[in-house]
Design a protein around this motif. Structure first.
Motif, mmCIF file in Angstrom:
data_model
loop_
_atom_site.group_PDB
_atom_site.id
_atom_site.type_symbol
_atom_site.label_atom_id
_atom_site.label_comp_id
_atom_site.label_asym_id
_atom_site.label_seq_id
_atom_site.Cartn_x
_atom_site.Cartn_y
_atom_site.Cartn_z
ATOM 1 N N UNK B 94 0.830 -1.204 0.000
ATOM 2 C CA UNK B 94 0.000 0.000 0.000
ATOM 3 C C UNK B 94 0.866 1.257 0.000
ATOM 4 N N UNK B 95 2.048 1.196 0.641
ATOM 5 C CA UNK B 95 2.937 2.358 0.623
ATOM 6 C C UNK B 95 3.433 2.636 -0.790
ATOM 7 N N UNK B 96 3.890 1.577 -1.471
ATOM 8 C CA UNK B 96 4.398 1.754 -2.833
ATOM 9 C C UNK B 96 3.298 2.294 -3.740
ATOM 10 N N UNK B 97 2.090 1.744 -3.573
ATOM 11 C CA UNK B 97 0.978 2.213 -4.404
ATOM 12 C C UNK B 97 0.645 3.676 -4.106
ATOM 13 N N UNK B 98 0.579 4.009 -2.808
ATOM 14 C CA UNK B 98 0.220 5.384 -2.441
ATOM 15 C C UNK B 98 1.239 6.365 -3.004
ATOM 16 N N UNK B 99 2.527 6.024 -2.911
ATOM 17 C CA UNK B 99 3.559 6.922 -3.447
ATOM 18 C C UNK B 99 3.516 6.936 -4.969
ATOM 19 N N UNK B 100 3.325 5.755 -5.558
ATOM 20 C CA UNK B 100 3.339 5.652 -7.014
ATOM 21 C C UNK B 100 2.186 6.392 -7.661
ATOM 22 N N UNK B 149 -12.799 -10.988 0.422
ATOM 23 C CA UNK B 149 -12.516 -11.412 1.788
ATOM 24 C C UNK B 149 -11.354 -12.388 1.812
ATOM 25 N N UNK B 150 -10.541 -12.313 2.870
ATOM 26 C CA UNK B 150 -9.373 -13.179 2.981
ATOM 27 C C UNK B 150 -8.454 -13.081 1.766
ATOM 28 N N UNK B 151 -8.337 -11.855 1.279
ATOM 29 C CA UNK B 151 -7.424 -11.588 0.175
ATOM 30 C C UNK B 151 -6.614 -10.355 0.592
ATOM 31 N N UNK B 152 -5.323 -10.376 0.362
ATOM 32 C CA UNK B 152 -4.499 -9.218 0.758
ATOM 33 C C UNK B 152 -5.020 -7.931 0.136
ATOM 34 N N UNK B 153 -5.604 -8.051 -1.070
ATOM 35 C CA UNK B 153 -6.094 -6.848 -1.753
ATOM 36 C C UNK B 153 -7.144 -6.113 -0.931
ATOM 37 N N UNK B 154 -7.913 -6.867 -0.123
ATOM 38 C CA UNK B 154 -8.956 -6.225 0.671
ATOM 39 C C UNK B 154 -8.353 -5.268 1.693
ATOM 40 N N UNK B 155 -7.087 -5.425 2.010
ATOM 41 C CA UNK B 155 -6.413 -4.461 2.890
ATOM 42 C C UNK B 155 -5.589 -3.453 2.095
ATOM 43 N N UNK B 156 -4.899 -3.971 1.077
ATOM 44 C CA UNK B 156 -3.992 -3.087 0.329
ATOM 45 C C UNK B 156 -4.758 -1.923 -0.297
ATOM 46 N N UNK B 158 -7.853 -0.462 0.454
ATOM 47 C CA UNK B 158 -8.300 0.603 1.362
ATOM 48 C C UNK B 158 -7.143 1.368 2.012
ATOM 49 N N UNK B 159 -6.075 0.686 2.384
ATOM 50 C CA UNK B 159 -4.936 1.401 2.985
ATOM 51 C C UNK B 159 -4.374 2.416 2.004
ATOM 52 N N UNK B 160 -4.227 2.021 0.742
ATOM 53 C CA UNK B 160 -3.735 2.954 -0.273
ATOM 54 C C UNK B 160 -4.662 4.159 -0.376
ATOM 55 N N UNK B 161 -5.960 3.873 -0.450
ATOM 56 C CA UNK B 161 -6.932 4.955 -0.644
ATOM 57 C C UNK B 161 -6.917 5.915 0.539
ATOM 58 N N UNK B 162 -6.848 5.376 1.749
ATOM 59 C CA UNK B 162 -6.898 6.237 2.925
ATOM 60 C C UNK B 162 -5.651 7.101 3.028
ATOM 61 N N UNK B 163 -4.510 6.579 2.576
ATOM 62 C CA UNK B 163 -3.262 7.331 2.706
ATOM 63 C C UNK B 163 -2.980 8.248 1.522
ATOM 64 N N UNK B 164 -3.725 8.078 0.426
ATOM 65 C CA UNK B 164 -3.466 8.899 -0.758
ATOM 66 C C UNK B 164 -3.602 10.401 -0.503
ATOM 67 N N UNK B 165 -4.678 10.870 0.153
ATOM 68 C CA UNK B 165 -4.804 12.319 0.335
ATOM 69 C C UNK B 165 -3.602 12.930 1.049
ATOM 70 N N UNK B 166 -3.161 12.275 2.109
ATOM 71 C CA UNK B 166 -2.000 12.793 2.822
ATOM 72 C C UNK B 166 -0.789 12.849 1.895
ATOM 73 N N UNK B 212 6.886 10.703 3.611
ATOM 74 C CA UNK B 212 5.482 10.325 3.467
ATOM 75 C C UNK B 212 5.335 8.818 3.435
ATOM 76 N N UNK B 213 6.311 8.126 2.831
ATOM 77 C CA UNK B 213 6.258 6.673 2.782
ATOM 78 C C UNK B 213 6.251 6.065 4.174
ATOM 79 N N UNK B 214 7.060 6.594 5.058
ATOM 80 C CA UNK B 214 7.106 6.067 6.425
ATOM 81 C C UNK B 214 5.758 6.270 7.120
ATOM 82 N N UNK B 215 5.190 7.457 6.932
ATOM 83 C CA UNK B 215 3.883 7.717 7.559
ATOM 84 C C UNK B 215 2.842 6.721 7.055
ATOM 85 N N UNK B 216 2.832 6.518 5.745
ATOM 86 C CA UNK B 216 1.889 5.574 5.164
ATOM 87 C C UNK B 216 2.125 4.166 5.696
#
Ligand SMILES: Nc1ncnc2c1ncn2[C@@H]1O[C@H](COP(=O)(O)OP(=O)(O)OP(=O)(O)O)[C@@H](O)[C@H]1O
Ligand SMILES: [Mg+2]
Lengths: 367, 292
Positions: B94-100, B149-156, B158-166, B212-216
């Motif tokens: 999610x960090x790599x995606x948010x930065x990318x 459900x029970x897929x890493x994507x279900x976390x990756x 939302x985490x990316x989306x929530x951290x994108x604005x920051x 920003x990557x560390x924060x994410x």
């Protein structure tokens, strides 16, 4: 073929109301050092960016060696530019900074090395080659920025106020360096500054700009001795030229009790008399054109005193400033009689501010 | 000037003596206050079960009250390495995606004169105002619908989306203070836009990206609610969820020791991360680019 840069009716409008460059046509040939001089915000940097291709002109053309490059990207124009902030890449060494433009153009590595070596010799950069820009002093950064343009061997050099970040002493030194450096090569140079000393000392020709229009394009000497209009006259020279609006009668301007003949062929009701403070002196005899006034400020400039004199004319009093030698020990509130040698007077039209010249001699010169 | 200087000197001599005592004490107290819970967890994780339960509290355990058992138990009873791997994978992705995604968006917002730039920025800002707990029910429906459900994507995702604005807001203000002359110089030098972005802009952006990557990464690593709900398979759980679900030998026993050990192990990667990248952040790569 000789290198040459032409600007044809160049205009740049950012928005309908912000038009920093309105109609600029000029050309810079081989061996020429052209300085764009003007007050802040008059569009100097914009012209440079138009030449570089960093901005697209709204209309008009940029010709490089006769070829229209107006639509080419900056990288395809073979120009090199020194930025006011130097804009060195902070993460690259000095060597990489200087080499980057050559490497991108696929210059053979042997030639890259020899060119950089040559330029480093010339500017004394050898010890700095492996440093990052952060480890350089301001003057060194400036030299690296110049080196980066020199190795490119471009068709035209562009420099945007390259000395403005240096302290006064270093600036004088680097100015002399630049003059030698660019004097010894043949590529056209366009140099932007709002410092008239730089313009006067470095240039072969000066373009004075105001408000997006070219006011005068001439040699530094003629810009000083024959300003084309009131703006140029007031902008060039320090302290500023004195301007007096005087009445005329039968082709003669009335200055105090004496009359000064106007340039041949002009016969207005009123005219603006311009005279530089260094040409005003204390009247010696009673028959030279002069005005009586009272000293109200004396500024010591070292070699001269800059004396401000208030002259009572019919209406509100006018101020005339004169550079007078130290031997005149003038105190404030003493009366003084200032003489205006007719040879040093410039005449300007009251309305448009254009220079008024004798019609016959100028026709001879043009013809 | 000269007459007042002796008085000034007296004042400056006098004051530091007070400061010399109070300042270090204040700093020490503040640090202690902030670190106390962590130190307590650290201590607990090394104590024997008896020492943990003992009343009064054992602040300075004797050597026979110290043990590595708690860590051993953690790895024996649960696939704890697995949890660490899951957390790491999800946070890193999610960090790599948010930065990318965020950095190019921020660059566009900072450099291009976009129509409706203010509206876009306002939109980005408003997204940050939603508490994740409000999004959670809607997200649960979406996860079910997409069968994530029970897929890493279900976390990756939302985490990316929530951290994108920051990411976008921080990176945008960074790009804005990056001197534009550098990019102009690169274009005059002959860099094409993609090469300019990669060779000139990106290297200067690394410190900001690291920050920003560390924060994410930290936000993703510590997230609990989504991880608890969207993942139910034991071997896919992340560290915070697994730590909270550690059970004792009987339902009535709270396993303080292993929980403390899990907390410590869950924190160490973050501490290491910050220490590694701190140098990058402090380095200040842009110094010397322009007049300094
Ligand atoms: N990207 C831009 N968008 C809109 N207006 C601009 C832009 N760049 C410059 N201007 C405007 O154009 C005018 C001329 O700017 P320019 O930078 O050419 O001035 P200058 O002669 O170089 O002044 P200085 O001596 O202060 O550097 C200014 O009024 C400026 O506000
Ligand atoms: Mg400028």
């Amino acid at each position: 073929m000789d290198k040459k840069l032409d600007l044809v009716a160049l205009r740049k409008a950012y928005t309908p109301t912000v038009v920093p460059v309105k109609d600029i046509s000029l050309s810079v040939g081989a061996g020429e050092f052209l300085t764009l001089l003007g007050p802040s915000g008059c569009g100097k940097s914009t012209i440079l960016r138009l030449i570089a291709g960093l901005e697209q002109p709204s209309s008009g053309q940029v010709l490089l060696n006769g070829r229209d490059v107006s639509r080419l990207s900056p990288g395809d124009r073979n120009i090199a530019m020194v930025f006011q902030s130097y804009a060195l890449y902070p993460h690259m060494t000095v060597y990489e900074n200087i080499a980057s433009g050559l490497k991108l153009r696929k210059t053979p590595s042997g030639e890259v090395q020899s060119r950089i070596h040559e330029v480093a010799d010339f500017l004394g950069l050898h010890e700095l080659m492996n440093r990052k820009p952060g480890q350089l002093s301001g003057g060194q950064r400036q030299r690296v920025a110049v080196a980066r343009t020199l190795v490119r061997r471009p068709d035209v050099f562009l420099l945007d106020e390259p000395l403005s970040n240096l302290d006064a002493l270093l600036r004088e030194h680097v100015r002399a360096e630049l003059k030698q450096l660019f004097g010894s090569q043949n590529t056209p140079v366009v140099y932007v500054t709002h410092d008239q000393t730089e313009a006067m000392t470095l240039s072969t020709r000066v373009a004075v700009l105001n408000n997006g229009y070219l006011q005068q394009l001439d040699t530094p000497e003629r810009i000083y001795t024959e300003p084309a209009n009131r703006f140029v006259a007031g902008f060039i020279g320090s302290p500023q030229m004195n301007f007096l609006q005087v009445k005329c009668e039968a082709g003669q301007a009335i200055v105090g009790n004496s009359r000064i003949p106007l340039p041949l062929g002009s016969n207005p009701k009123e005219i603006v008399l311009g005279i530089r403070p260094e040409h005003v002196h204390v009247a010696q005899s009673s028959n030279e054109p002069a005005l009586d006034g009272q000293v109200f400020l004396v500024e010591n400039l070292g070699m001269h005193n800059l004396v401000s004199v208030r002259i009572a004319s019919g209406g509100e009093p006018i101020t005339v400033r004169a550079l007078l030698g130290m031997e005149h020990r003038l105190a404030t509130n003493t009366p003084v009689r200032l003489a205006f040698p007719p040879d040093s007077i410039h005449w300007f039209d009251v309305g448009a501010g254009d220079r008024v010249e004798a019609t016959t001699p100028s026709m001879v010169r043009n013809g | 000037m000269t007459t007042t200087s002796p008085e000034n000197q007296q004042a400056t001599v006098h004051r530091p003596s007070v400061r010399r005592f109070i300042l270090p004490i204040a700093v020490a107290l503040t640090v202690l206050f902030c670190l106390a819970p962590i130190l307590w967890e650290l201590l607990t994780s090394f104590k024997t079960d008896d020492a943990i339960a003992e009343i009064p509290n054992v602040y300075f355990p004797s050597p026979n009250q110290l043990t590595l058992d708690q860590y051993q138990k953690l790895f024996e009873r649960r696939p704890f390495l697995n949890y660490l791997f899951n957390s790491f994978l999800v946070s890193l992705a999610s960090t790599v995606l948010a930065l990318g995604i965020g950095a190019p968006a921020a660059y566009a917002l900072a450099r291009l004169k976009l129509q409706g730039e203010r509206i876009i920025l306002a939109g980005v800002l408003i997204v940050t105002l939603f508490p994740p707990i409000l999004l959670f029910l809607g997200l649960l429906d979406i996860v079910r619908y997409l069968n994530l459900g029970n897929n890493y994507l279900s976390l990756i995702i939302p985490y990316t989306a929530i951290n994108l604005p920051l990411t976008i807001l921080v990176m945008r203000s960074f790009f804005q203070q990056l001197p534009k002359d550098l990019e102009d110089a690169a274009r005059v030098d002959g860099y094409s836009t993609p090469r300019m972005l990669l060779d000139i802009v990106l290297p200067m952006t690394l410190p900001a990206l690291a920050t920003t990557g560390i924060l994410t990464f930290i936000a993703a690593w510590n997230e609990f609610i989504f991880a608890l709900t969207f993942i139910t398979r034991e071997d896919m759980k992340t560290v915070p969820v697994a730590g909270a679900q550690l059970g004792g030998a009987s339902p009535f026993e709270i396993p303080f020791g292993p929980i403390a050990a899990a907390t410590v192990l869950g924190t160490i990667p973050l501490v290491l991360l910050v220490l590694i990248f701190q140098r990058r952040i402090v380095q200040g790569l842009t110094s010397g680019a322009v007049k300094g």
